[in-house]
Design an enzyme around this catalytic site. Structure first.
Site, PDB file in Angstrom:
ATOM      1  CG  ASP A 165     -32.602  32.824  70.156  1.00 28.46           C
ATOM      2  OD1 ASP A 165     -31.657  32.047  70.408  1.00 28.46           O
ATOM      3  OD2 ASP A 165     -32.849  33.916  70.275  1.00 28.46           O
ATOM      4  CG  ASP A 186     -27.227  30.980  71.089  1.00 31.76           C
ATOM      5  OD1 ASP A 186     -26.289  30.279  70.914  1.00 31.76           O
ATOM      6  OD2 ASP A 186     -27.394  32.216  70.886  1.00 31.76           O
TER       7      ASP A 186
END
Length: 327
Positions: A165, A186
């Site tokens: 992230d 991600d």
């Protein structure tokens, strides 16, 4: 939910447009923001004490609430170990280094995506130039380097580094130009409406990696990630372009070079077998010029109405140091 993969060739340049869960067509809203013709206020941050402030956060704190002037915070080279917030009531701030390689903002925090960012941008009309923004938390969990939650934000020549992230591209309309973004899981996530132009995405994953996790949940949300003229590299060969964080996730890659780090299936579901596909070839087709044109310019984010050039005229009009209370 429809999943579309589009591959085509133009003048021997490999071009890929990848649309992830493109449920409906929706136009991005345009905002009209008048650009200031006045000189920009210059604030200098220098750890050696030769500037106006020694820390970036102190310089931001010195900007008046509900600011309406263009503020240019020039950060002299150095490694700034700070956890920084640009609050929502302080728009029109630019943070600029000279080179991303020698102007580094770093912190080490993980866990919650909203509390871990090294730099959190909550204000509108924000600009960052030539900075490295990193979170050194490592492989142990979510660790945001940069969160962008304000509208009309632009980043130029920045390096954004973490593992999971890395970039929380949270909300608002954003423009990233010539940025290097690195991570494994991600590492570009959120629900903003963003154009990434001439950016370099690098996967650290050796087996399972995901570049994007876009969070659009409704066909009525005018959000999505658009990558134009980018480059994707990596360490292994098992990275995919993305997985759907939301039920209507939308991600587009165009005119993008992809090394063999990208796995043939192109994308993966979010623990949902119905979203899995073994190959993307079956969904390939050639885009017409008219089909691809809306995705290949700044109109998707309304950028022509709010992207502003680098200031060339500065005025020295500094607020008093924060310890004086501005009095």
């Amino acid at each position: 939910m429809a999943v579309t993969y589009i591959v085509y060739h133009v003048l021997r340049v490999f071009v890929l447009v990848f649309i992830l869960l493109d449920v409906c067509s929706a136009s991005f809203s345009m905002a009209v923001t008048s650009s200031s013709t006045t000189d920009t206020v210059l604030i200098v941050v220098d750890q050696s004490g030769q500037g106006d402030y020694k820390t970036i956060q102190d310089a931001i704190n010195a900007v008046a609430s509900n600011n309406s002037e263009l503020i240019y915070i020039w950060i002299k080279p150095g490694t700034y170990r700070e956890k920084i917030v640009v609050p929502a009531d302080k728009p029109f701030i630019t943070l600029s280094g000279t080179e991303a390689s020698n102007t580094i903002i770093t912190w080490n925090d993980g866990g919650d995506i909203f509390n871990s960012p090294t730099l959190s941008v909550m204000a509108s009309d924000f600009v960052a130039r030539y900075l490295t923004i990193q979170n050194t938390f490592g492989m142990s969990g979510k660790a945001i380097a940069l969160r962008v939650a304000g509208d009309r934000a632009a980043l130029y020549g920045c390096r954004i580094l973490s593992y999971q992230d890395t970039l929380l591209d949270d909300s608002g309309r954003h423009y990233y130009y010539n940025c290097y973004i690195e991570g494994a899981t991600d590492f570009i996530c959120g629900n903003a409406a963003s154009l990434f132009e001439s950016c370099h995405l690098h996967s650290l994953a050796t087996t399972f990696g995901t570049i994007t996790a876009q969070h659009r949940n409704s066909p009525f949300e005018n959000t999505g990630f658009i990558f134009v003229g980018c480059k994707i590299t990596g360490m292994g060969d098992g990275t995919v372009l993305g997985r759907p964080w939301g039920s209507c996730s939308r991600v587009i890659f165009a005119h993008t070079f992809m090394s063999n780090v990208i796995s043939p299936e192109g994308w993966r579901g979010w623990d949902d077998p119905s979203k899995e596909r073994s190959k993307r070839v079956g969904w390939s087709r050639e885009l017409s010029h008219d089909e691809s044109a809306p995705f290949l310019n700044k109109s998707m984010i309304g950028g022509r109405s709010w992207l502003r050039p680098t200031p060339t005229h500065f005025k020295k009009h500094l607020p008093r140091p924060i310890e004086d209370g501005g009095n």
